[in-house]
Design an enzyme around this catalytic site. Sequence first.
Site, PDB file in Angstrom:
ATOM      1  N   TYR A 107      36.772  39.423  32.114  1.00  0.00           N
ATOM      2  CA  TYR A 107      36.912  40.030  33.281  1.00  0.00           C
ATOM      3  C   TYR A 107      37.353  41.043  33.153  1.00  0.00           C
ATOM      4  CZ  TYR A 107      36.197  41.776  37.717  1.00  0.00           C
ATOM      5  OH  TYR A 107      35.544  42.712  38.510  1.00  0.00           O
ATOM      6  N   SER A 137      39.256  47.454  37.745  1.00  0.00           N
ATOM      7  CA  SER A 137      39.704  46.702  38.580  1.00  0.00           C
ATOM      8  C   SER A 137      41.528  46.714  38.115  1.00  0.00           C
ATOM      9  CB  SER A 137      38.992  45.568  38.706  1.00  0.00           C
ATOM     10  OG  SER A 137      39.593  44.392  38.992  1.00  0.00           O
TER      11      SER A 137
END
Length: 323
Positions: free
Chosen positions: A191, A165
Amino acid sequence: MTASPLISTPFTATSTAADILAGVDLHGLRAIVTGASSGLGKETARALAASGAEVTLAVRNLAAGAAVAEEIADAGARVRPRVSELDLSDQASVARFVDGWEGPLHLLVNNAGLVTGGLERTREGWELQFATNHLGHFALTVGLHAALATGATDRNGARIVSLSSTAHMRSGIDFDDPQFDHRDYDPQLAYAQAKTANSLLAVEATRLWASEGIVANAVNPGGVATGLQRNFTADQKASLDAAEAAGVFTYKTVQQGAASTIVAATRAEFAHTGGHYIDDCQEAYTVPDDARLADHPHGVKAWALDTDAAERLWALSTKLTQN
């Protein structure tokens, strides 16, 4: 030494998974897609099955997975997807999935992802995002190594696709405290660290296994509204909204978001080369670790491709998961 030119394809940010597989016959290809009961995983599985692949939906919720398999079959898939239980936060579940796999494997798509709004831990005491997004996929990938090696032999190569990501740009791996045992917990940093880990897995898997015909690449699906955002905190949502407003990204459809995964999974350009980071269906350019995301929305931080960090993370992950 002159850097190798970046790998390019004819596709763009607006291409869909179906565009990439138009006219492609994947009959005989055996694939696993984790997190395939919704979002990007569901679309990836649908596109692969529509082109003839034998797809296993690796999901936590068997009922949801069965509904997706039914939907894909009703849409005309040549081979009805299989459904198998897999909870990536539970190492015992990963081991059961691996033990239950039979025969060759040609494509492993490590798609599943988790976002938390606060600090949560597994039974081992691992930070949940790192445990699920990275360590679960690491154990799965290593456990399926022999099946991938067999698959590489009978199809002239096997592939691993690891979903990263743009969030990886926020953090490398904190090897001193990867589980947030001592530093203040920030779910966005947790994350980000896991997404960097996803890229580093592809780097080291390729280094270790390319000689066996197995290559791994990381992909950035881009901004896609899926169930992944359901646990976002107010700060996380505000950060995402600000990034969109600043033009860092434009939301894609799920079909467009799955396109880079399908490029890594099926295109000839990535058949025998790995350790790359793919964004908008192209290999991304590398930027310094101190580069601002707003200035490089389609780049990849050097820390996400660093071979030393990849080797170190593999060793840490092996120790933790006892693989």
